[in-house]
Design an enzyme around this catalytic site. Structure first.
Site, short mmCIF file in Angstrom:
data_model
loop_
_atom_site.label_atom_id
_atom_site.label_comp_id
_atom_site.label_asym_id
_atom_site.label_seq_id
_atom_site.Cartn_x
_atom_site.Cartn_y
_atom_site.Cartn_z
N GLY A 1 -2.51 43.83 16.49
CA GLY A 1 -2.43 43.27 15.14
C GLY A 1 -3.81 42.97 14.61
O GLY A 1 -4.46 42.03 15.06
N LEU A 2 -4.27 43.79 13.65
CA LEU A 2 -5.65 43.69 13.16
C LEU A 2 -5.68 43.43 11.66
O LEU A 2 -6.48 44.00 10.92
CB LEU A 2 -6.41 44.97 13.50
N GLU B 1 -0.95 19.55 6.92
CA GLU B 1 -1.63 20.33 5.88
C GLU B 1 -0.79 20.35 4.60
O GLU B 1 -1.32 20.20 3.49
CB GLU B 1 -1.86 21.74 6.41
N TYR B 2 0.52 20.53 4.73
CA TYR B 2 1.41 20.51 3.57
C TYR B 2 1.24 19.20 2.80
O TYR B 2 1.10 19.20 1.57
CB TYR B 2 2.87 20.60 4.02
N ASP C 1 -3.22 48.60 16.00
CA ASP C 1 -2.53 48.23 14.77
C ASP C 1 -1.75 49.45 14.30
O ASP C 1 -2.13 50.59 14.58
CB ASP C 1 -3.55 47.80 13.71
N LYS D 1 0.37 23.40 16.54
CA LYS D 1 -0.02 24.08 15.30
C LYS D 1 1.00 23.83 14.20
O LYS D 1 0.66 23.70 13.02
CB LYS D 1 -0.17 25.57 15.57
N ASN E 1 2.25 32.88 14.46
CA ASN E 1 2.87 31.61 14.08
C ASN E 1 4.30 31.51 14.57
O ASN E 1 5.21 31.13 13.83
CB ASN E 1 2.82 31.44 12.56
N ASN F 1 0.24 22.20 10.59
CA ASN F 1 0.59 22.78 9.30
C ASN F 1 1.43 21.82 8.46
O ASN F 1 1.32 21.81 7.24
CB ASN F 1 1.33 24.10 9.50
N GLY G 1 -7.99 30.70 9.18
CA GLY G 1 -7.81 31.59 8.05
C GLY G 1 -8.91 32.62 7.92
O GLY G 1 -9.48 33.10 8.90
N MET H 1 -6.31 38.03 9.93
CA MET H 1 -6.77 37.18 11.03
C MET H 1 -7.23 38.02 12.21
O MET H 1 -8.33 37.85 12.73
CB MET H 1 -5.65 36.24 11.47
#
Length: 291
Positions: A7-8, A171-172, A30, A164, A86, A168, A114, A11
């Site tokens: 996965g590229l 963060e919300y 990827d 995490k 995630n 988050n 990010g 992130m």
């Protein structure tokens, strides 16, 4: 060390570059052949020397499940899979058990940083057995920010993504508070330069933060956020945080209210959600909806 990275995207691509800058070898796969170093998971595994470490950075859910299933059939006992997406922590527990049956280690890693992580480093929260974490440690050290903090072995498998998730959720609530304050300042006639009020808070105040810096960036680009539609998505982790709070009878009024506020953006052009959308675009490169 050698690392396989699956996965590229926004992130994963930057993580590959940061790890390489630290002197490690990264083979990336990827579905987009223009991004990939190899062209299949089978080729990826075949080119890595054992014991292998393969880091998965694909969307949570079915994409992660199918990738881990395929890796489970290709890897050997002693290898380690890292899920850096995630994923929900309950999925981690299942993946750890399934891979352990084949002698393959599993580490879950919540990653925050990010689109800024390439230069600033990524905050890392990881879970799993110590022996499996140790095999990945050079990569954690390469990805984390400089200094003594920025990474933590949070506990057992699932602990990294749980930590995490809570991150988050916080963060919300923080973004919602900035957004509500911004809307109120914009509303009154007496305040004539809201952008500079936000900018003044960057030094010497108790509410200064990186999110505040990003809010100032967004207002610098579009002073009244007039080009944005007041619509903000939720990634799912806010919902999981509230669900975990219910399961554990922990009151989370601020985080819960911030999640529900995002739902309000689906019903009208919410001014607060312009700021939420702008912040998500600033720190994560998340798409925004234009008017």
């Amino acid at each position: 060390m050698e690392l396989g990275l699956v996965g590229l995207g926004k992130m994963g691509g930057n993580m590959r570059e940061r790890i390489r800058r630290a002197g490690h070898t990264v083979l990336g796969y990827d579905r987009n052949p223009d991004l990939a170093d190899v062209h299949s998971l089978e080729e990826l595994v075949g080119k890595l020397e054992g014991p292998r470490v393969v880091w998965v950075m694909v969307p949570a859910g079915e994409a992660t499940q199918s990738t881990i299933d395929e890796l489970a059939a290709l890897l050997q006992p002693g290898d380690v899979v890292v899920d850096g997406g995630n994923s929900r922590w309950t999925d981690d527990e299942k993946h750890a058990e399934e891979l352990a049956a084949k002698g393959i280690g599993f580490v879950d890693c919540g990653v925050s940083g990010g689109v800024w992580g390439l230069e600033n480093g990524y905050a890392l929260m990881y879970g799993g057995d110590k022996e499996h974490v140790a095999k990945v440690q050079p990569v954690f050290d390469a990805l984390k920010p400089e200094g003594d903090f920025g990474s933590v072995h949070a506990g057992k498998a699932g602990a990294g993504h749980f930590a995490k998730m809570v991150h988050n959720g916080i963060e919300y609530a923080m973004m919602q508070a900035y957004a509500e304050g911004w809307e109120l300042l914009e509303k009154v006639d007496s305040v004539t330069d809201v952008r500079e009020v936000f900018r003044s808070w960057q030094e010497g105040t108790v509410i200064r933060s990186w999110l505040l810096d990003l809010a100032v960036n967004a207002l610098h680009e579009d002073e009244h956020l007039e080009s944005l539609r007041g619509y903000a998505q939720d990634s799912g982790e806010g919902r999981w945080t509230v669900e975990a709070a219910i399961d554990n009878a922990v009151p989370l009024p601020a985080i819960t209210a911030s999640l529900f506020a995002r739902f309000s953006s689906r019903q009208e052009d919410s001014p607060q959600m312009k700021m939420i959308a702008a912040l998500r675009n600033q720190f994560g490169g998340h798409a925004v909806e234009k008017r």
